[in-house]
Design a protein around this motif. Structure first.
Motif: not given
Ligand SMILES: O=P(O)(O)OC[C@H]1O[C@H](OP(=O)(O)OP(=O)(O)O)[C@H](O)[C@@H]1O
Ligand SMILES: O=c1cc[nH]c(=O)[nH]1
Ligand SMILES: [Mg+2]
Length: 219
Positions: A139-145, A164-166, A171-176, A198-205
């Motif tokens: 759930l990065a930007t939340g745009q796909s959801m 459901v997200s891992v 920012k994505g949480l605020d957006f959804v 680039k819209g990747y979660i940091v540190p993410g995976l």
């Protein structure tokens, strides 16, 4: 939005998340997918506590046992590709669920920073009065959801929505939280602070779709 973030609790979930984040362990594609699936199983179990239950009599070989079983018609919808292992984990527990699949991917325009979400494939049952679970590991930007939620509108109004997200970015949480109905639930294993340019979660995976299934050619 009711946010259920499990990162503050010590549990085996943290081991699964550490392994999908770890730059060496995540190279084992089968373990990566299985860990996402295991996280889906854990989050599905936690989510099951929010469902509606009805009494049921069970006949054992020796007598009758009174119990309760969930009474919701579940539709499990996952976003291709990266949603597939998470979908499998949830389906391991909600094994009678109906299923929906949607392709929502980032299409990068001229620069890696600018992308739009393209929805192409969608297969979905009637959602009227069902309990809709939308699953996507990142759930990065939340745009796909949100693009998925909008694309599902013609299929009927669900009575409850569970995301459901891992791994999420704040920012994505605020957006959804702003975009979904107030009584939506979000079940998320952990939340990171930032997104890179680039819209990747940091540190993410890294890229969950590539780690599950291999790199794709960008066309
Ligand atoms: O919250 P967002 O900013 O929308 O980003 C999250 C999306 O990015 C990933 O998909 P990706 O586009 O990498 O497609 P893939 O699953 O085919 O790799 C991920 O699985 C989500 O669908
Ligand atoms: O960090 C991210 C963001 C979007 N998609 C991914 O796979 N990873
Ligand atoms: Mg990807």
């Amino acid at each position: 939005m009711h946010i259920h973030n499990f990162s503050k609790e010590n549990s085996i979930l943290n081991t699964f998340i550490s392994e999908i984040r770890d730059v060496n362990i995540q190279k084992d594609r089968m373990r990566f997918r299985r860990n996402i699936e295991r996280i889906g199983e854990v989050l599905g179990y936690e989510m099951s506590k929010e469902l509606n239950y009805k009494p049921k009599k069970i006949t054992t070989p020796l007598g009758i046992h009174n119990t309760s079983v969930f009474n919701d018609d579940i539709v499990l919808c996952s976003i291709l590709r990266a949603g597939v292992p998470l979908h499998n984990g949830l389906l391991n527990y909600f094994d009678t669920a109906e299923n929906a699949f949607i392709s929502a991917y980032r299409h990068h325009k001229d620069t890696p920073e600018i992308f739009e979400i393209i929805v192409e494939y969608l297969a979905c049952p009637d959602l009227s009065n069902k309990t809709l679970i939308l699953a996507d590991p990142m759930l990065a930007t939340g745009q796909s959801m949100l693009a998925t939620f909008k694309a599902l509108k013609p299929f009927g109004s669900p009575k409850a929505i569970h995301l459901v997200s891992v791994i999420g970015a704040q920012k994505g949480l605020d957006f959804v939280t702003n975009e979904f109905p107030e009584d939506t639930h979000l079940w998320i294993a952990t939340v990171d602070e930032t997104l890179n340019n680039k819209g990747y979660i940091v540190p993410g995976l890294g890229d969950a779709g590539d780690l599950s299934f291999g790199e794709k050619l960008q066309k």
